[in-house]
Design a protein around this motif. Structure first.
Motif, PDB file in Angstrom:
ATOM      1  N   TRP A  77      -9.650  -2.227   2.566  1.00 24.99           N
ATOM      2  CA  TRP A  77      -9.262  -1.770   1.231  1.00 24.99           C
ATOM      3  C   TRP A  77      -7.963  -2.489   0.860  1.00 24.99           C
ATOM      4  O   TRP A  77      -7.450  -3.295   1.630  1.00 24.99           O
ATOM      5  N   SER A  78      -7.423  -2.232  -0.300  1.00 23.54           N
ATOM      6  CA  SER A  78      -6.171  -2.876  -0.694  1.00 23.54           C
ATOM      7  C   SER A  78      -5.236  -1.852  -1.324  1.00 23.54           C
ATOM      8  O   SER A  78      -5.688  -0.821  -1.846  1.00 23.54           O
ATOM      9  N   ILE A  79      -3.937  -2.140  -1.220  1.00 24.57           N
ATOM     10  CA  ILE A  79      -2.937  -1.287  -1.847  1.00 24.57           C
ATOM     11  C   ILE A  79      -1.946  -2.172  -2.599  1.00 24.57           C
ATOM     12  O   ILE A  79      -1.870  -3.387  -2.366  1.00 24.57           O
ATOM     13  N   ALA A  80      -1.184  -1.564  -3.483  1.00 26.16           N
ATOM     14  CA  ALA A  80      -0.195  -2.290  -4.281  1.00 26.16           C
ATOM     15  C   ALA A  80       1.215  -1.960  -3.806  1.00 26.16           C
ATOM     16  O   ALA A  80       1.490  -0.864  -3.304  1.00 26.16           O
ATOM     17  N   TYR A  81       2.101  -2.936  -3.955  1.00 19.52           N
ATOM     18  CA  TYR A  81       3.542  -2.732  -3.835  1.00 19.52           C
ATOM     19  C   TYR A  81       4.172  -3.478  -4.995  1.00 19.52           C
ATOM     20  O   TYR A  81       4.143  -4.707  -5.046  1.00 19.52           O
ATOM     21  N   ARG A  82       4.712  -2.715  -5.958  1.00 18.59           N
ATOM     22  CA  ARG A  82       5.168  -3.324  -7.207  1.00 18.59           C
ATOM     23  C   ARG A  82       4.031  -4.161  -7.793  1.00 18.59           C
ATOM     24  O   ARG A  82       2.928  -3.661  -7.962  1.00 18.59           O
ATOM     25  N   GLN A  83       4.254  -5.462  -8.060  1.00 16.61           N
ATOM     26  CA  GLN A  83       3.189  -6.269  -8.659  1.00 16.61           C
ATOM     27  C   GLN A  83       2.319  -6.946  -7.619  1.00 16.61           C
ATOM     28  O   GLN A  83       1.396  -7.703  -7.968  1.00 16.61           O
ATOM     29  N   LEU A  84       2.575  -6.685  -6.344  1.00 17.92           N
ATOM     30  CA  LEU A  84       1.846  -7.354  -5.268  1.00 17.92           C
ATOM     31  C   LEU A  84       0.674  -6.502  -4.784  1.00 17.92           C
ATOM     32  O   LEU A  84       0.677  -5.281  -4.944  1.00 17.92           O
ATOM     33  N   ARG A  85      -0.316  -7.181  -4.171  1.00 15.54           N
ATOM     34  CA  ARG A  85      -1.430  -6.470  -3.556  1.00 15.54           C
ATOM     35  C   ARG A  85      -1.613  -6.958  -2.125  1.00 15.54           C
ATOM     36  O   ARG A  85      -1.604  -8.173  -1.860  1.00 15.54           O
ATOM     37  N   PHE A  86      -1.790  -5.998  -1.226  1.00 16.85           N
ATOM     38  CA  PHE A  86      -2.003  -6.291   0.184  1.00 16.85           C
ATOM     39  C   PHE A  86      -3.399  -5.842   0.585  1.00 16.85           C
ATOM     40  O   PHE A  86      -3.797  -4.708   0.315  1.00 16.85           O
ATOM     41  N   ASN A  87      -4.138  -6.739   1.224  1.00 16.50           N
ATOM     42  CA  ASN A  87      -5.475  -6.434   1.724  1.00 16.50           C
ATOM     43  C   ASN A  87      -5.360  -5.872   3.135  1.00 16.50           C
ATOM     44  O   ASN A  87      -4.792  -6.520   4.017  1.00 16.50           O
ATOM     45  N   LEU A  88      -5.889  -4.694   3.348  1.00 18.65           N
ATOM     46  CA  LEU A  88      -5.785  -4.007   4.628  1.00 18.65           C
ATOM     47  C   LEU A  88      -7.152  -3.899   5.283  1.00 18.65           C
ATOM     48  O   LEU A  88      -8.174  -3.840   4.599  1.00 18.65           O
ATOM     49  N   LYS A  89      -7.152  -3.872   6.604  1.00 19.27           N
ATOM     50  CA  LYS A  89      -8.393  -3.657   7.346  1.00 19.27           C
ATOM     51  C   LYS A  89      -8.047  -3.161   8.742  1.00 19.27           C
ATOM     52  O   LYS A  89      -6.928  -3.328   9.230  1.00 19.27           O
ATOM     53  N   LEU A  90      -9.026  -2.563   9.399  1.00 18.71           N
ATOM     54  CA  LEU A  90      -8.832  -2.027  10.734  1.00 18.71           C
ATOM     55  C   LEU A  90      -8.832  -3.158  11.759  1.00 18.71           C
ATOM     56  O   LEU A  90      -9.640  -4.070  11.688  1.00 18.71           O
ATOM     57  N   THR A  91      -7.914  -3.098  12.721  1.00 14.25           N
ATOM     58  CA  THR A  91      -7.888  -4.070  13.814  1.00 14.25           C
ATOM     59  C   THR A  91      -7.902  -3.328  15.139  1.00 14.25           C
ATOM     60  O   THR A  91      -7.574  -2.141  15.213  1.00 14.25           O
ATOM     61  N   GLN A  92      -8.236  -4.048  16.200  1.00 10.73           N
ATOM     62  CA  GLN A  92      -8.308  -3.429  17.520  1.00 10.73           C
ATOM     63  C   GLN A  92      -6.939  -3.181  18.134  1.00 10.73           C
ATOM     64  O   GLN A  92      -6.830  -2.627  19.231  1.00 10.73           O
ATOM     65  N   PHE A  93      -5.868  -3.581  17.420  1.00 11.52           N
ATOM     66  CA  PHE A  93      -4.512  -3.401  17.931  1.00 11.52           C
ATOM     67  C   PHE A  93      -3.778  -2.281  17.191  1.00 11.52           C
ATOM     68  O   PHE A  93      -2.553  -2.253  17.196  1.00 11.52           O
ATOM     69  N   LYS A  94      -4.512  -1.417  16.515  1.00 11.33           N
ATOM     70  CA  LYS A  94      -4.040  -0.238  15.757  1.00 11.33           C
ATOM     71  C   LYS A  94      -3.387  -0.586  14.421  1.00 11.33           C
ATOM     72  O   LYS A  94      -3.136   0.302  13.608  1.00 11.33           O
ATOM     73  N   HIS A  95      -3.121  -1.858  14.175  1.00  9.42           N
ATOM     74  CA  HIS A  95      -2.500  -2.251  12.913  1.00  9.42           C
ATOM     75  C   HIS A  95      -3.545  -2.401  11.813  1.00  9.42           C
ATOM     76  O   HIS A  95      -4.735  -2.581  12.077  1.00  9.42           O
ATOM     77  N   VAL A  96      -3.085  -2.359  10.563  1.00  8.91           N
ATOM     78  CA  VAL A  96      -3.994  -2.547   9.421  1.00  8.91           C
ATOM     79  C   VAL A  96      -3.571  -3.727   8.546  1.00  8.91           C
ATOM     80  O   VAL A  96      -4.147  -3.954   7.491  1.00  8.91           O
ATOM     81  N   GLY A  97      -2.544  -4.483   8.984  1.00  8.86           N
ATOM     82  CA  GLY A  97      -2.157  -5.676   8.243  1.00  8.86           C
ATOM     83  C   GLY A  97      -0.870  -5.564   7.463  1.00  8.86           C
ATOM     84  O   GLY A  97      -0.528  -6.475   6.702  1.00  8.86           O
ATOM     85  N   LEU A  98      -0.132  -4.476   7.656  1.00  5.63           N
ATOM     86  CA  LEU A  98       1.123  -4.296   6.926  1.00  5.63           C
ATOM     87  C   LEU A  98       2.032  -3.382   7.734  1.00  5.63           C
ATOM     88  O   LEU A  98       1.569  -2.396   8.316  1.00  5.63           O
TER      89      LEU A  98
END
Length: 280
Positions: A77-98
């Motif tokens: 999925w994706s989320i916004a921070y101000r005018q930016l967008r970050f694409n997130l996803k599940l990883t095997q290391f518990k992180h989601v990309g941010l």
């Protein structure tokens, strides 16, 4: 000594305790292990699991699996921070990309970057700091040694409507050393080096051993008036170690060390790591 990252519309630390944290990423809620969440959570774990879409279950100290808690839980999925967008996803290391606690550093960067400034982001991961600087008009060089991270950062650039970040697939410290030999300079340098790891040729990386070289290289690359942000999650690198590494290269009053924290909605406080900032 402490700096607190702020929540924003699309991210919030809801609760923390018992070795876990409950977070909201847009409409998606996750439960993840957190070694620093040693106190008691304010909400019971059963309530966390009623709310959350995913829970990360550790199978080893470095890996695990995601357990789906709701049938409609998305894997990306994706989320916004101000005018930016970050694409997130599940990883095997518990992180989601941010790493949302880095909001404190994003704010620092945005306040100091002017149009046309040259910014170097080392160990740059999925590129949040690169996007913040580029959105402010900077010329950004983004360096990471993992192709998948560069691809992820590039996708975040496209989703944010930005262009022209320079992508470099290379060992970050080696690239910075070559830039120094080439006589290059930057108005800002951002570093988020790993605590430990192995290089491409099997060489061992321990952050506590590399700190002096990182600080020296950064100082050599900085223009007058430039800034450095060096963030670390290593348990072996405290504020004293950061200050000692910076001391020979930054004058009195040019650098400061802080702990990075965040507050949950329930009022719990969570420590994340330490950071060094310098302005020359």
């Amino acid at each position: 000594m402490r700096e607190y990252a702020a929540a924003w519309d699309d991210y919030e630390l809801l609760d923390a305790g018992g070795g876990r944290k409950l977070e909201r990423w847009g409409e998606v809620l996750t439960i993840r292990p957190e070694i620093n969440a040693g106190g008691a959570a304010l909400w019971p774990l059963a309530q966390w699991r009623e709310l959350a879409h995913w829970e990360f279950v550790e199978t080893s100290p470095t890996q695990g699996r995601w357990q789906r808690l709701r049938p409609d839980a998305p894997e990306s999925w994706s989320i916004a921070y101000r005018q930016l967008r970050f694409n997130l996803k599940l990883t095997q290391f518990k992180h989601v990309g941010l790493f949302p606690e880095q909001q404190a550093n994003w704010h620092f960067i945005a306040e100091r970057v002017a149009a046309g400034a040259r910014i170097l982001n080392l160990f740059a991961y999925t590129g949040a700091a690169s996007l913040v600087a580029r959105a402010a008009g900077a010329e950004v060089t983004h360096v990471d040694s993992v192709r998948q991270m560069l691809d992820w950062a590039n996708a975040n650039q496209a989703s944010s409507g930005l262009t022209d970040i320079k992508w470099v697939l290379e060992d970050a410290l080696k690239f910075a050393g070559r830039e120094l030999k080439r006589g290059k300079s930057y108005d800002g340098i951002v570093m988020d080096p790993p605590a430990w790891g192995l290089g491409a040729n099997g060489e061992k990386w321990k952050l506590e051993n590399q700190l002096p070289r990182l600080a020296e290289t950064a100082r050599g690359l900085l223009q007058p008036g430039g800034f450095l942000v060096l963030n670390t999650y290593s348990p072996k690198v405290g504020l004293q170690e950061l200050a000692a590494a910076a001391g020979p290269h930054f004058g009195q009053g040019q650098s400061e060390t802080k702990q990075l924290w965040a507050r949950s909605r329930t009022g719990n406080r969570l420590y994340y790591g330490n950071l060094l900032r310098a302005v020359v």
